[in-house]
Every structure is written in C-alpha cells, then in structure tokens.
Design a protein around this motif. Structure first.
Motif, short mmCIF file in Angstrom:
data_model
loop_
_atom_site.label_atom_id
_atom_site.label_comp_id
_atom_site.label_asym_id
_atom_site.label_seq_id
_atom_site.Cartn_x
_atom_site.Cartn_y
_atom_site.Cartn_z
N PHE A 189 0.16 -5.73 -0.46
CA PHE A 189 -1.28 -5.62 -0.91
C PHE A 189 -1.40 -4.64 -2.13
CE2 PHE A 189 -1.11 -5.80 3.89
CZ PHE A 189 -1.89 -7.06 3.88
N ASP A 190 -2.31 -4.84 -3.13
CA ASP A 190 -2.62 -3.92 -4.23
C ASP A 190 -3.51 -2.96 -3.80
OD1 ASP A 190 -2.59 -2.93 -6.62
OD2 ASP A 190 -3.29 -4.55 -7.83
N ALA A 191 -3.33 -2.28 -2.75
CA ALA A 191 -4.14 -1.17 -2.16
C ALA A 191 -3.66 0.23 -2.26
CB ALA A 191 -4.72 -1.55 -0.90
N GLY A 192 -2.88 0.65 -2.95
CA GLY A 192 -1.95 1.66 -2.98
C GLY A 192 -2.51 3.13 -3.33
N ALA A 193 -3.95 2.87 -4.14
CA ALA A 193 -4.73 3.98 -4.70
C ALA A 193 -6.08 3.76 -4.94
CB ALA A 193 -3.95 4.29 -6.11
N PRO A 194 -7.06 4.47 -4.95
CA PRO A 194 -8.31 4.17 -4.94
C PRO A 194 -8.78 3.41 -6.13
CG PRO A 194 -8.05 6.54 -4.24
CD PRO A 194 -6.64 6.18 -4.98
N SER A 195 -7.83 3.39 -7.15
CA SER A 195 -8.36 2.60 -8.45
C SER A 195 -7.87 1.12 -8.33
CB SER A 195 -7.63 3.27 -9.68
OG SER A 195 -6.42 3.35 -9.59
N ARG A 196 -6.88 0.69 -7.15
CA ARG A 196 -6.62 -0.48 -7.11
C ARG A 196 -7.61 -1.58 -6.55
NH1 ARG A 196 -3.79 -0.73 -10.83
NH2 ARG A 196 -2.75 -2.58 -9.94
N PRO A 197 -7.44 -2.78 -6.75
CA PRO A 197 -8.68 -3.82 -6.58
C PRO A 197 -8.59 -3.98 -4.93
CG PRO A 197 -6.69 -4.83 -7.52
CD PRO A 197 -6.48 -3.36 -7.92
N ASP A 198 -7.63 -3.96 -4.41
CA ASP A 198 -7.75 -4.04 -2.76
C ASP A 198 -7.95 -2.90 -1.99
OD1 ASP A 198 -7.13 -6.54 -3.23
OD2 ASP A 198 -4.91 -6.73 -2.58
N ALA A 199 -8.15 -1.63 -2.67
CA ALA A 199 -8.38 -0.48 -1.75
C ALA A 199 -9.76 -0.41 -1.36
CB ALA A 199 -8.38 0.79 -2.88
N ASP A 200 -9.72 0.49 -0.13
CA ASP A 200 -11.11 0.52 0.40
C ASP A 200 -11.86 1.74 -0.01
OD1 ASP A 200 -13.15 1.28 2.38
OD2 ASP A 200 -11.98 0.37 3.95
N ASP A 201 -12.84 1.37 -0.98
CA ASP A 201 -13.57 2.55 -1.73
C ASP A 201 -14.26 3.41 -0.61
OD1 ASP A 201 -12.71 1.72 -4.02
OD2 ASP A 201 -14.67 0.44 -4.20
N GLU A 202 -14.91 2.86 0.28
CA GLU A 202 -15.66 3.84 1.43
C GLU A 202 -14.50 4.67 2.06
OE1 GLU A 202 -18.45 3.36 5.36
OE2 GLU A 202 -17.91 1.46 4.32
N LEU A 203 -13.57 3.91 2.51
CA LEU A 203 -12.27 5.07 3.23
C LEU A 203 -11.87 6.15 2.19
CD1 LEU A 203 -10.36 5.46 5.54
CD2 LEU A 203 -8.90 3.88 4.62
N ALA A 204 -11.69 5.65 1.00
CA ALA A 204 -10.93 6.60 0.14
C ALA A 204 -12.00 7.83 -0.10
CB ALA A 204 -10.93 5.81 -1.22
N ASN A 205 -13.50 7.46 -0.39
CA ASN A 205 -14.33 8.53 -0.72
C ASN A 205 -14.64 9.45 0.62
OD1 ASN A 205 -14.91 7.57 -3.40
ND2 ASN A 205 -16.59 6.15 -2.38
#
Length: 229
Positions: A189-205
């Motif tokens: 997945f492309d979710a390895g950082a908050p800036s990545r498209p598959d990242a969960d913004d709510e979880l990161a914040n």
C-alpha cells in the motif's frame, strides 16, 4: 578514516527494535566497522517488540565514536531527563565525525543540545515537537545538516544507514550493501506517511494530537533545561 571505524549506538529500555536493528544490519556490513552498543549497565535491555538486546559496553566505558548513533522509541522520551545519558551524548558528539539519529532518537539529540539551529527529522507523529528543542523540523526521509544526519520513523533507519555508508565509503560500497541485503522495498500500500495517497488522514491527525498531549510537557522541560544551561 580510523582503523577500526567505531560506531557507538545508544541502547535503552523500550527502544523501537527496528530503529536499532535496521541500521545495525547495515553497519555490520561496513568495511572495517566496529559496532559498540552502550547503556548504563551490561544487562539485557527490553525493546518494544518483546525481546531484549544485550549491550556490549557501558556509557562510561564506551570508546570514542566515529559515528554516534541514537535510535528512537517511546523509551527515548523517558530519558529526556537522564543527565548521565545526555552528558554521554555530549561527550561523544564533541569528537564524533558523524552525529546521527533515527525516529524519535532525534529528541535525545535535541535534549543534549545537539540539534539547535539544525534541520532535522523524526517520526511524523512527533516531528513538530522538535522545534521546541531548537531544531528546524523537516518532513523528509533522511535529513543531513553538515555532520548531523537524522532519519524519519522506524523503517527510514535503513535508508539512513545506506546514506551514511555512501558518505563514508562512497556510493559503490553503499550500492553493494543494498544489493547484499536485498533492500528492494515493494510495500502493498502507499500509506507509509501522512502525505501518501492511501494514508488515513483522520488516524494521522489523531496520532499527532495524541503525541503532542503525551510528550509535549517532557519536551518542554527538556527545552527549559537547555535554555537555562
């Protein structure tokens, strides 16, 4: 380059094991390098992964480092008021060719006064707090400021160690080590950082807010001691 080339790594309870073991695997392949693992006592030190790592030396007995290396983990914040350990970092840094940290190990470098006025990175969840220790937070995988190199969270330690290898031994040696380790990441997945498209913004914040609440006070106390000292 000295012979042997000495890497002194700080170890501490609740270190994030991959912060330590990822770079250590690369260090073990560096030509002529010696890895010294230092803590207050030579007894097993528990990691965050349920197993322990055995130091090879103590803070007092560790040789002078060519490379000072500080991994991270929640245990790093438990050490921000450990003056013996912070003095160890300052002493080692005074003569080291390279001062380095991975993930929240940056906060130990910062608490020792080693990041003031420098660009540095850390795990994205706590990165913004580095500013309180006089650093300029940079949201990049690996950040070099003169002889200080810091890396972002956990897995970025391998990238850092290969970058350090290239700085010391040249690109060809670093490339050979990368090949030997088959470091060819292909995440699902492309979710390895908050800036990545598959990242969960709510979880990161939510994690950034949680880390600010959990760690902000101890970072502020470390910053106050720096200002007073």
């Amino acid at each position: 380059m000295s012979d042997p080339f000495r890497i002194v790594a700080l170890l501490f309870p609740h270190v994030t094991q991959l912060d330590f073991t990822g770079p250590a695997q690369v260090f073990s392949k560096m030509p002529g390098a010696e890895l010294h693992v230092a803590w207050h006592r030579e007894e097993p030190v528990p990691t965050d992964a349920g197993f322990s790592i055995l130091p090879t030396t103590t803070l007092e007995a560790a040789p002078q480092a060519d490379v000072l290396f500080v991994p991270g983990g929640r245990g790093a914040f438990e050490l921000l008021e450990d003056e013996v350990m912070l003095d160890f970092l300052r002493r080692q840094a005074a003569e080291a060719r390279w001062i380095t940290g991975v993930c929240t190990g940056s906060f130990l470098l910062g608490a020792a006064g080693l990041l003031r006025g420098r660009r540095a990175t850390s795990h994205w969840g706590s990165l913004h707090l580095l500013e309180r220790l006089g650093a300029t937070p940079v949201a990049e995988r690996v950040v070099r400021d003169d002889h200080v190199i810091t890396a972002a969270g956990v897995s970025a330690g391998i990238d850092f160690a290969l970058r350090l290898t290239a700085e010391i031994y040249g690109d060809d040696v670093a490339k050979r080590l990368q090949l030997q380790l088959e470091y060819d990441p292909e995440p699902p997945f492309d979710a390895g950082a908050p800036s990545r498209p598959d990242a969960d913004d709510e979880l990161a914040n939510a994690q950034i807010a949680s880390m600010t609440e959990l760690r902000g006070d101890v970072v502020d106390r470390a910053a106050a001691r720096l200002d007073a000292g």
